[in-house]
Design a protein around this motif. Structure first.
Motif, PDB file in Angstrom:
ATOM      1  N   GLU A  35       0.458 -21.722 -14.357  1.00 54.27           N
ATOM      2  CA  GLU A  35      -0.029 -20.434 -14.855  1.00 54.27           C
ATOM      3  C   GLU A  35      -1.282 -19.982 -14.093  1.00 54.27           C
ATOM      4  O   GLU A  35      -1.406 -18.809 -13.732  1.00 54.27           O
ATOM      5  N   LEU A  36      -2.190 -20.896 -13.835  1.00 55.21           N
ATOM      6  CA  LEU A  36      -3.401 -20.566 -13.077  1.00 55.21           C
ATOM      7  C   LEU A  36      -3.038 -20.117 -11.664  1.00 55.21           C
ATOM      8  O   LEU A  36      -3.576 -19.116 -11.174  1.00 55.21           O
ATOM      9  N   ARG A  37      -2.124 -20.833 -11.007  1.00 52.74           N
ATOM     10  CA  ARG A  37      -1.671 -20.443  -9.654  1.00 52.74           C
ATOM     11  C   ARG A  37      -1.116 -19.036  -9.659  1.00 52.74           C
ATOM     12  O   ARG A  37      -1.445 -18.218  -8.802  1.00 52.74           O
ATOM     13  N   GLN A  38      -0.262 -18.744 -10.632  1.00 54.61           N
ATOM     14  CA  GLN A  38       0.365 -17.433 -10.688  1.00 54.61           C
ATOM     15  C   GLN A  38      -0.647 -16.331 -10.998  1.00 54.61           C
ATOM     16  O   GLN A  38      -0.617 -15.262 -10.382  1.00 54.61           O
ATOM     17  N   THR A  39      -1.539 -16.581 -11.931  1.00 55.21           N
ATOM     18  CA  THR A  39      -2.561 -15.596 -12.288  1.00 55.21           C
ATOM     19  C   THR A  39      -3.469 -15.301 -11.106  1.00 55.21           C
ATOM     20  O   THR A  39      -3.745 -14.145 -10.788  1.00 55.21           O
ATOM     21  N   MET A  40      -3.935 -16.352 -10.441  1.00 55.19           N
ATOM     22  CA  MET A  40      -4.804 -16.163  -9.270  1.00 55.19           C
ATOM     23  C   MET A  40      -4.044 -15.483  -8.139  1.00 55.19           C
ATOM     24  O   MET A  40      -4.600 -14.626  -7.447  1.00 55.19           O
ATOM     25  N   GLY A  41      -2.796 -15.852  -7.939  1.00 59.29           N
ATOM     26  CA  GLY A  41      -1.991 -15.237  -6.886  1.00 59.29           C
ATOM     27  C   GLY A  41      -1.830 -13.743  -7.107  1.00 59.29           C
ATOM     28  O   GLY A  41      -1.984 -12.947  -6.182  1.00 59.29           O
ATOM     29  N   ARG A  42      -1.534 -13.356  -8.352  1.00 60.38           N
ATOM     30  CA  ARG A  42      -1.383 -11.925  -8.655  1.00 60.38           C
ATOM     31  C   ARG A  42      -2.702 -11.182  -8.447  1.00 60.38           C
ATOM     32  O   ARG A  42      -2.731 -10.097  -7.862  1.00 60.38           O
ATOM     33  N   ALA A  43      -3.797 -11.776  -8.913  1.00 56.94           N
ATOM     34  CA  ALA A  43      -5.111 -11.147  -8.761  1.00 56.94           C
ATOM     35  C   ALA A  43      -5.477 -11.004  -7.280  1.00 56.94           C
ATOM     36  O   ALA A  43      -6.009  -9.973  -6.855  1.00 56.94           O
ATOM     37  N   ALA A  44      -5.180 -12.025  -6.492  1.00 55.37           N
ATOM     38  CA  ALA A  44      -5.486 -11.980  -5.058  1.00 55.37           C
ATOM     39  C   ALA A  44      -4.644 -10.922  -4.344  1.00 55.37           C
ATOM     40  O   ALA A  44      -5.150 -10.188  -3.492  1.00 55.37           O
ATOM     41  N   ARG A  45      -3.367 -10.818  -4.705  1.00 53.16           N
ATOM     42  CA  ARG A  45      -2.503  -9.789  -4.105  1.00 53.16           C
ATOM     43  C   ARG A  45      -3.001  -8.387  -4.436  1.00 53.16           C
ATOM     44  O   ARG A  45      -3.025  -7.504  -3.583  1.00 53.16           O
ATOM     45  N   ARG A  46      -3.375  -8.191  -5.708  1.00 52.84           N
ATOM     46  CA  ARG A  46      -3.906  -6.879  -6.115  1.00 52.84           C
ATOM     47  C   ARG A  46      -5.169  -6.530  -5.329  1.00 52.84           C
ATOM     48  O   ARG A  46      -5.309  -5.429  -4.814  1.00 52.84           O
ATOM     49  N   MET A  47      -6.094  -7.486  -5.257  1.00 53.13           N
ATOM     50  CA  MET A  47      -7.348  -7.246  -4.564  1.00 53.13           C
ATOM     51  C   MET A  47      -7.111  -6.973  -3.085  1.00 53.13           C
ATOM     52  O   MET A  47      -7.681  -6.042  -2.521  1.00 53.13           O
ATOM     53  N   ALA A  48      -6.240  -7.738  -2.456  1.00 53.07           N
ATOM     54  CA  ALA A  48      -5.947  -7.534  -1.034  1.00 53.07           C
ATOM     55  C   ALA A  48      -5.301  -6.170  -0.821  1.00 53.07           C
ATOM     56  O   ALA A  48      -5.645  -5.461   0.131  1.00 53.07           O
ATOM     57  N   GLY A  49      -4.390  -5.799  -1.701  1.00 53.05           N
ATOM     58  CA  GLY A  49      -3.757  -4.487  -1.593  1.00 53.05           C
ATOM     59  C   GLY A  49      -4.755  -3.355  -1.740  1.00 53.05           C
ATOM     60  O   GLY A  49      -4.697  -2.353  -1.027  1.00 53.05           O
ATOM     61  N   ASP A  50      -5.693  -3.517  -2.663  1.00 55.57           N
ATOM     62  CA  ASP A  50      -6.718  -2.483  -2.874  1.00 55.57           C
ATOM     63  C   ASP A  50      -7.696  -2.415  -1.706  1.00 55.57           C
ATOM     64  O   ASP A  50      -8.039  -1.342  -1.236  1.00 55.57           O
ATOM     65  N   ARG A  51      -8.157  -3.565  -1.249  1.00 55.14           N
ATOM     66  CA  ARG A  51      -9.202  -3.602  -0.212  1.00 55.14           C
ATOM     67  C   ARG A  51      -8.673  -3.408   1.197  1.00 55.14           C
ATOM     68  O   ARG A  51      -9.411  -2.937   2.065  1.00 55.14           O
ATOM     69  N   PHE A  52      -7.417  -3.777   1.443  1.00 55.84           N
ATOM     70  CA  PHE A  52      -6.922  -3.786   2.810  1.00 55.84           C
ATOM     71  C   PHE A  52      -5.618  -3.016   2.997  1.00 55.84           C
ATOM     72  O   PHE A  52      -4.865  -3.291   3.922  1.00 55.84           O
ATOM     73  N   SER A  53      -5.368  -2.038   2.140  1.00 56.17           N
ATOM     74  CA  SER A  53      -4.151  -1.236   2.291  1.00 56.17           C
ATOM     75  C   SER A  53      -4.218  -0.450   3.601  1.00 56.17           C
ATOM     76  O   SER A  53      -5.308  -0.156   4.118  1.00 56.17           O
ATOM     77  N   ILE A  54      -3.065  -0.095   4.119  1.00 54.77           N
ATOM     78  CA  ILE A  54      -3.017   0.685   5.359  1.00 54.77           C
ATOM     79  C   ILE A  54      -3.747   2.005   5.185  1.00 54.77           C
ATOM     80  O   ILE A  54      -4.520   2.415   6.059  1.00 54.77           O
ATOM     81  N   ASP A  55      -3.533   2.667   4.048  1.00 53.92           N
ATOM     82  CA  ASP A  55      -4.193   3.956   3.820  1.00 53.92           C
ATOM     83  C   ASP A  55      -5.711   3.820   3.818  1.00 53.92           C
ATOM     84  O   ASP A  55      -6.417   4.621   4.429  1.00 53.92           O
ATOM     85  N   ARG A  56      -6.221   2.809   3.119  1.00 55.06           N
ATOM     86  CA  ARG A  56      -7.668   2.629   3.063  1.00 55.06           C
ATOM     87  C   ARG A  56      -8.236   2.258   4.435  1.00 55.06           C
ATOM     88  O   ARG A  56      -9.252   2.806   4.872  1.00 55.06           O
ATOM     89  N   MET A  57      -7.577   1.338   5.120  1.00 54.12           N
ATOM     90  CA  MET A  57      -8.070   0.930   6.433  1.00 54.12           C
ATOM     91  C   MET A  57      -8.029   2.105   7.409  1.00 54.12           C
ATOM     92  O   MET A  57      -8.958   2.299   8.205  1.00 54.12           O
ATOM     93  N   HIS A  58      -6.969   2.909   7.334  1.00 52.41           N
ATOM     94  CA  HIS A  58      -6.851   4.092   8.184  1.00 52.41           C
ATOM     95  C   HIS A  58      -8.002   5.052   7.907  1.00 52.41           C
ATOM     96  O   HIS A  58      -8.677   5.524   8.829  1.00 52.41           O
TER      97      HIS A  58
END
Length: 72
Positions: A35-58
């Motif tokens: 459960e901890l692995r999955q929770t952290m994985g989802r949180a990390a994916r969300r954060m990476a998507g928010d911080r490093f999306s193509i639109d934002r980086m562009h």
């Protein structure tokens, strides 16, 4: 890796360890706690998507170079 300290939110998206012993302890915790692995994985994916999306980086690159009216 030093850069991880800037990306990882300790206990939320991963762990930042200060020693080999702490790293081993945290790895064991992740191995044993699905459960901890999955929770952290989802949180990390969300954060990476928010911080490093193509639109934002562009947008940030366009802002840095001062270019106007450019679409991705």
């Amino acid at each position: 890796v030093v850069g991880c300290r800037d990306i990882v939110r300790h206990g939320e998206t991963g762990f930042v360890c200060k020693s080999d012993d702490e790293l081993a302890l945290r790895l064991r915790e992740l191995i044993e706690n699905r459960e901890l692995r999955q929770t952290m994985g989802r949180a990390a994916r969300r954060m990476a998507g928010d911080r490093f999306s193509i639109d934002r980086m562009h947008k940030e690159m366009i802002d840095v170079y001062g270019v106007k009216n450019v679409s991705p």
